[in-house]
Design a protein around this motif. Structure first.
Motif, PDB file in Angstrom:
ATOM      1  N   HIS A  86     -22.899  -3.525  12.253  1.00 18.88           N
ATOM      2  CA  HIS A  86     -22.306  -2.294  11.709  1.00 18.88           C
ATOM      3  C   HIS A  86     -20.805  -2.252  11.970  1.00 18.88           C
ATOM      4  N   LEU A  87     -20.384  -2.738  13.125  1.00 18.20           N
ATOM      5  CA  LEU A  87     -18.948  -2.792  13.413  1.00 18.20           C
ATOM      6  C   LEU A  87     -18.230  -3.739  12.453  1.00 18.20           C
ATOM      7  N   VAL A  88     -18.859  -4.874  12.163  1.00 19.05           N
ATOM      8  CA  VAL A  88     -18.262  -5.837  11.224  1.00 19.05           C
ATOM      9  C   VAL A  88     -18.151  -5.212   9.830  1.00 19.05           C
ATOM     10  N   ILE A  89     -19.190  -4.560   9.384  1.00 22.24           N
ATOM     11  CA  ILE A  89     -19.157  -3.906   8.067  1.00 22.24           C
ATOM     12  C   ILE A  89     -18.125  -2.774   8.065  1.00 22.24           C
ATOM     13  N   GLY A  90     -18.050  -2.029   9.162  1.00 23.87           N
ATOM     14  CA  GLY A  90     -17.039  -0.977   9.279  1.00 23.87           C
ATOM     15  C   GLY A  90     -15.633  -1.537   9.204  1.00 23.87           C
ATOM     16  N   MET A  91     -15.425  -2.680   9.854  1.00 23.09           N
ATOM     17  CA  MET A  91     -14.106  -3.320   9.797  1.00 23.09           C
ATOM     18  C   MET A  91     -13.758  -3.726   8.373  1.00 23.09           C
ATOM     19  N   LEU A  92     -14.727  -4.220   7.643  1.00 20.14           N
ATOM     20  CA  LEU A  92     -14.479  -4.611   6.251  1.00 20.14           C
ATOM     21  C   LEU A  92     -14.033  -3.405   5.433  1.00 20.14           C
ATOM     22  N   GLY A  93     -14.715  -2.284   5.605  1.00 20.29           N
ATOM     23  CA  GLY A  93     -14.325  -1.074   4.887  1.00 20.29           C
ATOM     24  C   GLY A  93     -12.933  -0.592   5.279  1.00 20.29           C
ATOM     25  N   LEU A  94     -12.648  -0.585   6.566  1.00 19.90           N
ATOM     26  CA  LEU A  94     -11.329  -0.150   7.034  1.00 19.90           C
ATOM     27  C   LEU A  94     -10.233  -1.110   6.588  1.00 19.90           C
ATOM     28  N   TRP A  95     -10.552  -2.376   6.542  1.00 19.46           N
ATOM     29  CA  TRP A  95      -9.615  -3.389   6.071  1.00 19.46           C
ATOM     30  C   TRP A  95      -9.225  -3.110   4.615  1.00 19.46           C
ATOM     31  N   LEU A  96     -10.199  -2.751   3.793  1.00 14.76           N
ATOM     32  CA  LEU A  96      -9.903  -2.392   2.399  1.00 14.76           C
ATOM     33  C   LEU A  96      -9.050  -1.127   2.336  1.00 14.76           C
ATOM     34  N   VAL A  97      -9.331  -0.167   3.190  1.00 18.14           N
ATOM     35  CA  VAL A  97      -8.573   1.089   3.206  1.00 18.14           C
ATOM     36  C   VAL A  97      -7.123   0.848   3.593  1.00 18.14           C
ATOM     37  N   VAL A  98      -6.890   0.065   4.657  1.00 18.97           N
ATOM     38  CA  VAL A  98      -5.514  -0.170   5.092  1.00 18.97           C
ATOM     39  C   VAL A  98      -4.743  -0.942   4.025  1.00 18.97           C
ATOM     40  N   THR A  99      -5.395  -1.873   3.362  1.00 17.16           N
ATOM     41  CA  THR A  99      -4.739  -2.617   2.277  1.00 17.16           C
ATOM     42  C   THR A  99      -4.312  -1.660   1.164  1.00 17.16           C
ATOM     43  N   GLY A 100      -5.208  -0.784   0.764  1.00 21.91           N
ATOM     44  CA  GLY A 100      -4.901   0.186  -0.286  1.00 21.91           C
ATOM     45  C   GLY A 100      -3.804   1.153   0.109  1.00 21.91           C
ATOM     46  N   LEU A 101      -3.833   1.631   1.343  1.00 20.16           N
ATOM     47  CA  LEU A 101      -2.807   2.576   1.798  1.00 20.16           C
ATOM     48  C   LEU A 101      -1.416   1.942   1.838  1.00 20.16           C
ATOM     49  N   VAL A 102      -1.337   0.691   2.270  1.00 18.24           N
ATOM     50  CA  VAL A 102      -0.041   0.005   2.282  1.00 18.24           C
ATOM     51  C   VAL A 102       0.466  -0.198   0.850  1.00 18.24           C
ATOM     52  N   GLU A 103      -0.428  -0.553  -0.059  1.00 20.01           N
ATOM     53  CA  GLU A 103      -0.045  -0.735  -1.463  1.00 20.01           C
ATOM     54  C   GLU A 103       0.463   0.574  -2.076  1.00 20.01           C
ATOM     55  N   ILE A 104      -0.276   1.648  -1.855  1.00 21.06           N
ATOM     56  CA  ILE A 104       0.111   2.944  -2.417  1.00 21.06           C
ATOM     57  C   ILE A 104       1.422   3.426  -1.782  1.00 21.06           C
ATOM     58  N   GLY A 105       1.539   3.284  -0.467  1.00 21.51           N
ATOM     59  CA  GLY A 105       2.766   3.687   0.218  1.00 21.51           C
ATOM     60  C   GLY A 105       3.972   2.932  -0.323  1.00 21.51           C
ATOM     61  N   GLY A 106       3.818   1.640  -0.528  1.00 23.86           N
ATOM     62  CA  GLY A 106       4.908   0.841  -1.081  1.00 23.86           C
ATOM     63  C   GLY A 106       5.289   1.275  -2.480  1.00 23.86           C
ATOM     64  N   SER A 107       4.299   1.569  -3.283  1.00 32.32           N
ATOM     65  CA  SER A 107       4.552   2.021  -4.657  1.00 32.32           C
ATOM     66  C   SER A 107       5.275   3.369  -4.658  1.00 32.32           C
ATOM     67  N   LYS A 108       4.826   4.287  -3.818  1.00 30.36           N
ATOM     68  CA  LYS A 108       5.467   5.606  -3.728  1.00 30.36           C
ATOM     69  C   LYS A 108       6.917   5.478  -3.278  1.00 30.36           C
ATOM     70  N   ALA A 109       7.155   4.635  -2.281  1.00 24.94           N
ATOM     71  CA  ALA A 109       8.513   4.498  -1.756  1.00 24.94           C
ATOM     72  C   ALA A 109       9.432   3.808  -2.755  1.00 24.94           C
ATOM     73  N   LYS A 110       8.960   2.762  -3.376  1.00 21.23           N
ATOM     74  CA  LYS A 110       9.818   1.999  -4.290  1.00 21.23           C
ATOM     75  C   LYS A 110      10.204   2.794  -5.529  1.00 21.23           C
ATOM     76  N   SER A 111       9.367   3.733  -5.943  1.00 21.65           N
ATOM     77  CA  SER A 111       9.694   4.510  -7.139  1.00 21.65           C
ATOM     78  C   SER A 111      10.960   5.341  -6.939  1.00 21.65           C
ATOM     79  N   GLY A 112      11.201   5.835  -5.740  1.00 22.41           N
ATOM     80  CA  GLY A 112      12.397   6.619  -5.474  1.00 22.41           C
ATOM     81  C   GLY A 112      13.581   5.794  -5.010  1.00 22.41           C
ATOM     82  N   LEU A 113      13.322   4.607  -4.518  1.00 22.58           N
ATOM     83  CA  LEU A 113      14.407   3.756  -4.028  1.00 22.58           C
ATOM     84  C   LEU A 113      15.268   3.216  -5.163  1.00 22.58           C
ATOM     85  N   ALA A 114      14.737   3.190  -6.365  1.00 17.92           N
ATOM     86  CA  ALA A 114      15.522   2.727  -7.515  1.00 17.92           C
ATOM     87  C   ALA A 114      16.747   3.619  -7.722  1.00 17.92           C
TER      88      ALA A 114
END
Length: 148
Positions: A86-114
């Protein structure tokens, strides 16, 4: 075969620690500086680009090494029927979440940095990066539980 398992486990731990550490460093060290306006837009964009690329590479390496480790150390029954699984499966889910959050954060920041602004893009991206930092901390705690 033991050598391959050792290499995979070592790469997995190193990449995971570096990746989650970089997310935490960005959220705690770089983001507050940007929110205060104490960094140039070009420098902030460069750091965001590096974090995003590092997150993508880390995500791919974690998928490959973690998939190997899960395939050699667990069965479907142990993944679904044990606390370690269950911990391994939980890590997989959290790993997907952190990847998505970094992607979204980067997109949000770059839109205003232009527009050569820093504070507003940093503020817009902050909830996503702070969420990623929280998830990174949870991933490190779970990794510690699995190692012990």
């Amino acid at each position: 075969m033991a050598l391959i398992d050792t290499v995979m486990a070592t790469v997995h731990m190193l990449v995971g620690g570096l990746w989650m550490g970089s997310v935490l460093f960005f959220a705690v060290g770089v983001l507050p500086t940007a929110r205060a306006g104490n960094i140039r837009a070009a420098a902030f964009e460069s750091v965001i680009s590096r974090l995003t690329m590092g997150s993508r590479v880390g995500s791919l390496l974690m998928f490959v090494t973690g998939g190997h480790l899960a395939g050699t150390r667990y069965t479907v029954e142990t993944l679904l029927g044990s606390s370690r699984g269950h911990l391994v499966i939980g890590m997989l889910g959290l790993w997907l979440v952190v990847t998505g959050l970094v992607e979204i954060g980067g997109s949000k920041a770059k839109s205003g940095l232009a527009e050569k602004k820093v504070r507003t893009p940093a503020d817009d991206a902050a909830p996503f990066y702070l969420g990623a930092a929280f998830v990174a901390t949870a991933l490190l705690v779970i990794a510690g539980l699995l190692v012990s």
